[in-house]
Design a protein around this motif. Sequence first.
Motif, short mmCIF file in Angstrom:
data_model
loop_
_atom_site.label_atom_id
_atom_site.label_comp_id
_atom_site.label_asym_id
_atom_site.label_seq_id
_atom_site.Cartn_x
_atom_site.Cartn_y
_atom_site.Cartn_z
N THR A 253 11.07 -37.63 -18.87
CA THR A 253 11.58 -38.73 -18.04
C THR A 253 12.99 -38.41 -17.58
OG1 THR A 253 12.31 -39.89 -20.04
CG2 THR A 253 10.14 -40.49 -19.14
N GLN A 254 13.16 -37.27 -16.98
CA GLN A 254 14.47 -36.87 -16.47
C GLN A 254 14.86 -37.75 -15.29
OE1 GLN A 254 16.50 -34.15 -17.57
NE2 GLN A 254 17.99 -35.12 -16.22
N THR A 255 16.10 -38.24 -15.29
CA THR A 255 16.59 -39.06 -14.17
C THR A 255 17.56 -38.30 -13.29
OG1 THR A 255 18.33 -39.98 -15.58
CG2 THR A 255 16.26 -41.23 -15.41
N SER A 256 18.33 -37.40 -13.88
CA SER A 256 19.31 -36.66 -13.11
C SER A 256 18.63 -35.59 -12.26
CB SER A 256 20.33 -35.99 -14.03
OG SER A 256 21.18 -35.12 -13.31
N LYS B 131 14.32 -32.74 -10.02
CA LYS B 131 14.26 -33.46 -11.30
C LYS B 131 13.64 -32.59 -12.38
CE LYS B 131 11.11 -36.56 -11.52
NZ LYS B 131 10.33 -37.82 -11.30
#
Length: 586
Positions: free
Chosen positions: A528-531, A547
């Motif tokens: 669940t990477q946001t950056s 992402k």
Amino acid sequence: MVPSRLSRRPLAAVLAVTLGTAVLSAPALATTAPVEETSPGDGVVTFELTTDDGDLTEVAESGLESLPSGLEDEAAPATTAASEAHLDGPAETSVDDLLVLTEPLEPGPFVVVALTWPADATLGDDAVTNLRVQEDGEWSAWLPLDVDQNAPEGQTRSGTEPFITGTAEAVQVQVNGADGTLPPDLRLDVVALDNPDTGSQAAQGTFGVAPRMVPAAAGAPAVITRAQWGADPLRATWRPVSSSLQGAVIHHTAGTNSYTIAQSAGIVRGIHTYHAVTRGWGDIGYNFLVDKYGQIFEGREGSYASPAKEMTIGAHAAPRNTNTVGVSLLGDYTQVVPTSAGYDAIYRVVNWRFDLAGLDGRGTYKFNDVSTAVPRIVGHKDVPAASTVCPGPHISNWLPTLRNLVGAPTPEPIFSDSHASIYQNEIEWLGRTGISTGYPDGTYRPADLTERGAIAAFFYRMNGSPSHTPPEVSPFADVPTTHQFYREITWMQQTGLSTGWPDGTFRPDDPMTRDAFAAFLYRYAGATQTSTTTGFTDVPSDSQFAKEITWMRTSGMSTGWPDGTYRPLQTVNRETMAAFIYRHEN
């Protein structure tokens, strides 16, 4: 001399700076230079904590200024001793026992920090030392420092075990002692590197990590040489002396476990600086060091090239330095469970050297300091007179398994050509786990490109080959129901791991690119990477897979190339794919 005693402090105030706290405060960094700061060697910054007369310096007491006084005879959870006690929770001691508490110190990016004092002095049996570091703006927990008892004769300074970090920007230390005394010239030595985030000085390999030397003989693991991790030959004033190999001693280092795969080589260089320069040993103490990613580093000079039945004498487990090989896993494993890759790297080193020496890991031998036989493979804490918990309970509990593994015959390679790859271990692991069956002729073909259809098979097997009934009508125009990997490709489609191309094709024979592989692995991991700040110069934040590629970097799956690129459209060959999968699964 006896330094000034500290006034008693309120329990609530002390709770903000001791291990007993549930939540650690993060005080502001020091805005002024330390009172005593010197640079005795290249890359080493020193903070003086006591004077030559044994009095506390302003740096040593700088963190105490914010602690109000007035509460009498209270007891507070203290920093835990460098002993078995810290595994059972914090002990209690008088608040008055807090001798040293620095403010957060900011020496610049560093990878190793330790306390040292003159070789002819002692820290004190009752002294309890703890340290914490700030990495990426976050403070670690307070962690104990063991006194290093492995010093060779003629060392310049005594000290604690080196405390390692990935790359920290600030440090804070506290010392407790019931008798109120500290040795003169007590220092906090910080090893700072010019490029702490880089791997070896050699060109990096296809996986974006320091290359590992192609084994010189069958059974030898791939090892990152001293030249590759950047050992300074001018610091190697100790000349190799070997003895017959009879056993192995397993260690871990103190510190945090948050380092990345690219930082491991810098950490090894930092330990080398601490041992060779700060302590005056003339070289690093361990024969080999391994990291949580499975990389193996040659430590003390001559260890890799030692004659078959011998090993270079190190400085890792006095009085058992002679006749043993010392292997240390980077990180603190008193509470953290080591990775499978870390365990495997320890096994590969010990099994290789024992095979050469004709030793059975399940056996025993007699050492000159004991009258009874001892196991050939032990942890550091099992060495007589060693007051340490090293290598931690998890590794200690695994040692019987290691002894049995090293005692068993070395298995024949699964793939006849795996030895030709720098990722031989990862490729053989794929075979042992059934993730790859190779080709009918017994080869793996490491340099061949990985096709998209084969990738589907790898992911399917990674997931345990789940029950799946392929649809009667193919969801992809170019994947007939008779395709070799039809079951696996349709499983990928139904699980959402791949939706194919907008034109309704899957393109099973196309080679896999690095960006598409990142996307597959990201979805498989449920990340669940946001950056989308990838950190790679050729992958801007608005890229299709920014992402996913950011996650590859932040999770340590890939560090890219030395020029700062990821090369997203480069194809993935089978050995690189094996490395990616191995690191994810382990």
